[in-house]
Motif scaffolding. Structure first.
Motif, PDB file in Angstrom:
ATOM      1  N   VAL A  56       5.824 -20.843 -62.056  1.00 43.27           N
ATOM      2  CA  VAL A  56       6.518 -21.716 -62.694  1.00 43.27           C
ATOM      3  C   VAL A  56       6.258 -20.719 -64.709  1.00 43.27           C
ATOM      4  O   VAL A  56       4.878 -21.155 -65.148  1.00 43.27           O
ATOM      5  CB  VAL A  56       6.012 -22.345 -62.875  1.00 43.27           C
ATOM      6  CG1 VAL A  56       7.062 -23.591 -64.163  1.00 43.27           C
ATOM      7  CG2 VAL A  56       7.116 -22.936 -61.434  1.00 43.27           C
ATOM      8  N   GLY A  57       6.997 -20.555 -65.036  1.00 42.67           N
ATOM      9  CA  GLY A  57       6.695 -19.814 -66.465  1.00 42.67           C
ATOM     10  C   GLY A  57       7.647 -18.340 -66.737  1.00 42.67           C
ATOM     11  O   GLY A  57       8.186 -17.885 -65.538  1.00 42.67           O
ATOM     12  N   CYS A  58       7.414 -18.434 -67.946  1.00 42.60           N
ATOM     13  CA  CYS A  58       8.399 -17.806 -68.792  1.00 42.60           C
ATOM     14  C   CYS A  58       6.714 -15.917 -68.611  1.00 42.60           C
ATOM     15  O   CYS A  58       5.715 -15.854 -68.507  1.00 42.60           O
ATOM     16  CB  CYS A  58       8.655 -17.113 -69.628  1.00 42.60           C
ATOM     17  SG  CYS A  58       9.388 -19.330 -70.314  1.00 42.60           S
ATOM     18  N   GLU A  59       7.916 -15.073 -68.482  1.00 44.88           N
ATOM     19  CA  GLU A  59       6.792 -13.358 -68.110  1.00 44.88           C
ATOM     20  C   GLU A  59       6.572 -13.512 -69.172  1.00 44.88           C
ATOM     21  O   GLU A  59       5.043 -13.049 -69.446  1.00 44.88           O
ATOM     22  CB  GLU A  59       8.012 -12.712 -67.451  1.00 44.88           C
ATOM     23  CG  GLU A  59       6.878 -11.613 -67.308  1.00 44.88           C
ATOM     24  CD  GLU A  59       7.916 -10.104 -67.152  1.00 44.88           C
ATOM     25  OE1 GLU A  59       9.035 -10.162 -67.824  1.00 44.88           O
ATOM     26  OE2 GLU A  59       7.445  -9.163 -66.188  1.00 44.88           O
ATOM     27  N   ILE A  60       6.848 -13.624 -70.869  1.00 47.05           N
ATOM     28  CA  ILE A  60       6.431 -13.127 -71.814  1.00 47.05           C
ATOM     29  C   ILE A  60       6.099 -14.378 -72.591  1.00 47.05           C
ATOM     30  O   ILE A  60       5.986 -15.741 -72.782  1.00 47.05           O
ATOM     31  CB  ILE A  60       7.789 -12.351 -72.450  1.00 47.05           C
ATOM     32  CG1 ILE A  60       6.273 -11.839 -73.632  1.00 47.05           C
ATOM     33  CG2 ILE A  60       8.353 -13.049 -72.843  1.00 47.05           C
ATOM     34  CD1 ILE A  60       6.467 -10.184 -73.667  1.00 47.05           C
ATOM     35  N   CYS A  64      11.974 -15.941 -74.793  1.00 51.80           N
ATOM     36  CA  CYS A  64      13.268 -15.202 -74.486  1.00 51.80           C
ATOM     37  C   CYS A  64      13.274 -14.538 -75.770  1.00 51.80           C
ATOM     38  O   CYS A  64      13.390 -15.832 -76.750  1.00 51.80           O
ATOM     39  CB  CYS A  64      14.147 -15.650 -73.764  1.00 51.80           C
ATOM     40  SG  CYS A  64      14.689 -17.251 -74.215  1.00 51.80           S
ATOM     41  N   TYR A 183      19.151 -17.916 -70.876  1.00 47.85           N
ATOM     42  CA  TYR A 183      18.524 -16.118 -70.592  1.00 47.85           C
ATOM     43  C   TYR A 183      17.263 -16.778 -69.287  1.00 47.85           C
ATOM     44  O   TYR A 183      17.099 -17.721 -69.111  1.00 47.85           O
ATOM     45  CB  TYR A 183      17.783 -16.861 -71.742  1.00 47.85           C
ATOM     46  CG  TYR A 183      18.353 -16.888 -73.321  1.00 47.85           C
ATOM     47  CD1 TYR A 183      18.098 -15.452 -73.659  1.00 47.85           C
ATOM     48  CD2 TYR A 183      19.708 -17.499 -73.423  1.00 47.85           C
ATOM     49  CE1 TYR A 183      19.290 -15.120 -75.603  1.00 47.85           C
ATOM     50  CE2 TYR A 183      20.169 -17.767 -74.717  1.00 47.85           C
ATOM     51  CZ  TYR A 183      20.217 -16.507 -75.506  1.00 47.85           C
ATOM     52  OH  TYR A 183      20.730 -16.167 -76.929  1.00 47.85           O
ATOM     53  N   ARG A 184      17.559 -15.436 -69.076  1.00 48.81           N
ATOM     54  CA  ARG A 184      16.369 -15.418 -67.553  1.00 48.81           C
ATOM     55  C   ARG A 184      15.154 -14.687 -68.469  1.00 48.81           C
ATOM     56  O   ARG A 184      15.207 -13.742 -69.059  1.00 48.81           O
ATOM     57  CB  ARG A 184      17.063 -14.269 -66.814  1.00 48.81           C
ATOM     58  CG  ARG A 184      16.822 -13.830 -65.139  1.00 48.81           C
ATOM     59  CD  ARG A 184      17.100 -12.992 -64.484  1.00 48.81           C
ATOM     60  NE  ARG A 184      16.387 -12.080 -64.451  1.00 48.81           N
ATOM     61  CZ  ARG A 184      17.083 -10.345 -64.459  1.00 48.81           C
ATOM     62  NH1 ARG A 184      18.211 -11.043 -63.941  1.00 48.81           N
ATOM     63  NH2 ARG A 184      16.190  -9.601 -63.892  1.00 48.81           N
ATOM     64  N   VAL A 185      14.655 -15.907 -67.694  1.00 45.45           N
ATOM     65  CA  VAL A 185      12.579 -15.506 -68.366  1.00 45.45           C
ATOM     66  C   VAL A 185      11.476 -14.828 -67.669  1.00 45.45           C
ATOM     67  O   VAL A 185      10.739 -14.493 -67.863  1.00 45.45           O
ATOM     68  CB  VAL A 185      12.414 -17.146 -69.281  1.00 45.45           C
ATOM     69  CG1 VAL A 185      13.562 -17.202 -70.568  1.00 45.45           C
ATOM     70  CG2 VAL A 185      12.053 -18.165 -68.403  1.00 45.45           C
ATOM     71  N   ASN A 186      12.139 -14.714 -66.231  1.00 46.36           N
ATOM     72  CA  ASN A 186      10.936 -14.406 -65.406  1.00 46.36           C
ATOM     73  C   ASN A 186      12.214 -14.264 -63.766  1.00 46.36           C
ATOM     74  O   ASN A 186      12.994 -14.284 -63.731  1.00 46.36           O
ATOM     75  CB  ASN A 186       9.553 -15.495 -64.796  1.00 46.36           C
ATOM     76  CG  ASN A 186       8.595 -14.709 -64.731  1.00 46.36           C
ATOM     77  OD1 ASN A 186       8.778 -13.708 -64.405  1.00 46.36           O
ATOM     78  ND2 ASN A 186       7.695 -15.615 -64.643  1.00 46.36           N
ATOM     79  N   GLU A 187      11.078 -13.649 -62.758  1.00 50.33           N
ATOM     80  CA  GLU A 187      12.064 -12.981 -61.698  1.00 50.33           C
ATOM     81  C   GLU A 187      11.282 -12.676 -60.749  1.00 50.33           C
ATOM     82  O   GLU A 187       9.755 -12.941 -61.132  1.00 50.33           O
ATOM     83  CB  GLU A 187      12.369 -12.033 -62.058  1.00 50.33           C
ATOM     84  CG  GLU A 187      13.230 -10.823 -62.936  1.00 50.33           C
ATOM     85  CD  GLU A 187      12.789 -10.718 -64.258  1.00 50.33           C
ATOM     86  OE1 GLU A 187      13.781 -11.327 -64.808  1.00 50.33           O
ATOM     87  OE2 GLU A 187      11.982 -10.350 -65.046  1.00 50.33           O
TER      88      GLU A 187
END
Lengths: 489, 170
Positions: A56-60, A64, A183-187
């Motif tokens: 769970v969480g943002c890629e960076i 974003c 905003y898409r933040v991870n996938e």
């Protein structure tokens, strides 16, 4: 103020400069996993094919770039698609109790954070944390197959037993997109393909000396009643049904077999097939793996443990992906030798000097562990030379060996998931395709051949990296597609 | 006291500037996504021969806050978790594999193995973000590099960051 205006102008300039580039649409998400499973095998498959973990969480770390407001909560949008898939189950761990209790579910989602069933279609979860202290929360994703579909497969298998051709089969996928507001933040995306691989034992391939007894992957070119066929994919440990294969006629007839603990077996010019039923092609999988001699030059103090870990993982990856290749290392501790350190240098610019020195073994793989902050590189001047820096990951060396054996990057090829070892980036690469294993073994400029580790028929394959060995223009160029059997295991 | 004309000019400038500023503060989702993907591609590339750094540099100042955050804080918790899960899984596979393959020699515990590669992962983020900030240059990039050069990190990271901080165009 001046800075804000400059920034605003930069937004405008960048928007103009990148006007031809639009962000990835959701259906263009790169595959995190891409499994191919014979429909009849689905009951016997190892659990890890149908279980994944999604953090769970943002890629960076700043989540974003340029998104407004205070980042507090994320939402997940989940899609379960395709006839073979019935559902996905998510089990979140490391979520604080109050956060777990406050999650909101919509669409096909039912249950709780501890056990959330996502039906086919679309669902969403809102209220997930952006970041918590300690390790990130993670969702265990279990994929459920559609029971009615499975029963249908059993019925259809009888119909396909009468035919000879592999059916493209059905496919399914699960996509999880993590959003902060819009905003898409991870996938994350996992795809399954379920071809119908039912082949009656009319003609057959019989494997002997299968060292590990694994389900070997077989690529077949031959003639059938429909005409010439290329790279039909089969799998089996011993006797493999082929349906009806006809005499070669004008067709190319050859077989390549990939198996754990066995060298790739490439049989061109197969003459075993006739127009009658009951033909057998015997394939002896001796010898066992081809072990490439490897010299590891430790020019960086304390690099032995890292190098050992890297070589271990290379051996694991190459063998468990059926490539039939292993690496036999000899470690040279030269970090205390100033001449060695100076000669070896820190990258390919030093390779010409190294090649002419005592710190290189010609005709064998050489890996140099050096004290500079980069990951790794294989050198075009001699594909036997690779450098590994201080920031390498545990797949870097295996990746460089792939270049050494003629493989190029697979970036941008949608057939390859991000787990392919030859993607030029990423930190969780675990697979080779059989099309890649074929090239590493049979491409004429692969160091496996140029170093004499392998002797046998070679090919001049497309989609390979240029090497220091020039392939004869008369060499046969027929090779399986690079992405043939993209996830052999 | 400002003249009536000056007030109108100020109001006109404000009307022009406010939308520009709000555009600066908030990027469209498509552009935010594109910057994220470009930055991650650069931070995680192996040989980086596909022009990854050049793509990030084309975003210029827009990529600086993200690169600065990566330099300061490293990979995101979710990305660290993804890699840690991979490392733990790999180690377990090696343990299993070593039972039947004598060429595998395990001389580290799982914790040591995972820690070693996670440190390299963090170091790579710092080195790459410093390099990109140096390439982009400008006042903000310089500030991030200067702040990072004052922190004590791993020797190889310190060397790379210091080199970037000294050569960045301000």
């Amino acid at each position: 103020m001046e800075r804000h205006i400059r920034r605003a102008l930069a937004v405008f300039a960048i928007a103009c400069a990148f006007s031809g580039l639009t962000a990835q649409a959701a259906d263009d998400i790169g595959l995190s996993r891409n499994w191919k499973v014979c429909a009849t095998d689905t009951f016997e498959l190892p659990k890890d094919i149908f279980t994944e973990w999604v953090p769970v969480g943002c890629e960076i770390v700043d989540c974003c770039p340029g998104c407004p407001g205070i980042l507090d909560r994320l939402s997940w949008r989940i899609k379960v698609e395709g006839a073979p898939l019935e559902s996905a189950t998510l089990k979140f761990s490391r979520l604080p109790r109050d956060v777990a209790a406050g999650l909101k579910f919509e669409g096909t989602a039912q249950g709780s954070a501890e056990n959330l069933l996502i039906g086919k279609g679309e669902a969403s979860i809102s209220g997930l944390p952006v970041e918590l202290a300690g390790r990130a929360p993670v969702a265990q994703l279990d994929v459920g197959l559609d029971q009615a579909w499975l029963q249908g497969q059993a019925k259809q298998s009888q119909a396909f037993m009468l035919a000879n051709l592999e059916d493209a089969g059905d496919s399914g996928s699960i996509t999880i997109e993590q959003y902060y507001d819009k905003y898409r933040v991870n996938e994350y995306k996992i795809a399954f393909r379920f071809p119908r691989c039912f082949f009656p034992l009319r003609d057959r391939i019989v494997l002997s000396n299968n060292a590990s007894g694994d389900a070997a992957a077989v690529l077949v070119d031959a003639r059938r009643s429909t005409g010439c066929v290329f790279e039909e994919e089969r799998r089996g440990a011993g006797i493999i049904g082929m349906g009806s294969v006809l005499s070669n006629g004008g067709c190319r007839s050859e077989v390549a077999v990939f198996s754990d603990d066995d060298a790739m077996k490439f049989v061109p010019g197969v003459a075993a097939w006739t127009d009658f039923l009951g033909d057998t092609l015997n394939v002896n999988l001796t010898p066992d793996r081809l072990m490439a001699p490897l010299h590891v030059w430790l020019a960086r103090p304390g690099s032995f443990i890292t190098a050992l870990g890297d070589v271990n993982n290379a051996n694991l990856l190459y063998n468990t992906n059926n490539s039939g290749i292993g690496f036999a290392p000899v470690f040279h501790f030269v970090s205390g030798n100033p001449l060695a350190v100076a000669t070896i240098g820190t990258g390919c610019a030093s390779a010409p000097a190294v090649i002419g020195s005592a710190f290189f073994v010609a005709g064998q793989l050489n890996a140099y562990y050096v004290n500079d902050a980069f990951t790794g590189v294989n050198c075009g001047v001699d594909r036997n030379v690779q450098y590994v820096g201080t920031t390498a990951n545990n797949q870097t060396l295996a990746h460089e060996f792939g270049h050494s054996m003629s493989l190029s990057h697979t970036n941008g090829d949608p057939a390859f998931p991000v787990t392919n070892v030859m993607i030029g980036g990423g930190a969780a690469r675990t697979h080779f395709a059989d099309g890649q294993s074929f090239r590493m073994n049979a491409h004429c400029s692969s160091t496996l051949n140029s170093n004499g580790v392998r002797t046998g028929p070679v090919r001049r394959c497309p989609n390979t990296i240029s090497g220091n060995v020039t392939c004869s223009i008369f060499t046969d160029t027929h090779c399986p597609p690079l992405a043939a059997d993209v996830l052999p295991k | 006291m400002k003249s009536f004309k000056q007030m109108w000019v100020a109001a006109g400038v404000a009307l022009l500037v406010v939308p520009v500023l709000s555009a600066a503060a908030e990027l469209p989702p498509e552009q935010s996504l594109a910057i994220r993907q470009a930055v991650v591609a650069w931070l995680e590339c192996e040989e980086c021969t596909e022009g990854e750094l050049e793509v990030v540099a084309r975003y210029g100042e827009l990529a600086v806050p993200t690169l600065g955050a990566a330099l300061e804080r490293g990979p995101s918790p979710a990305s660290l978790e993804k890699y840690q899960l991979h490392l733990e899984s790999t180690y377990q596979k090696m343990v299993e594999y070593a039972r039947t393959h004598e060429e595998i020699k395990l001389e580290q515990s799982q914790d040591e193995y995972v820690k070693m590669y996670l440190e390299n992962y963090r170091a790579n983020y710092a080195v790459r973000s410093a390099e990109a900030l140096r390439k982009i240059g400008g006042r903000d990039a310089s500030r991030f590099l200067e702040a990072a050069s004052k922190r004590k990190m791993r020797e190889d990271v310190d060397t790379a960051v210091l080199k970037a901080a000294r050569s960045v165009a301000k």
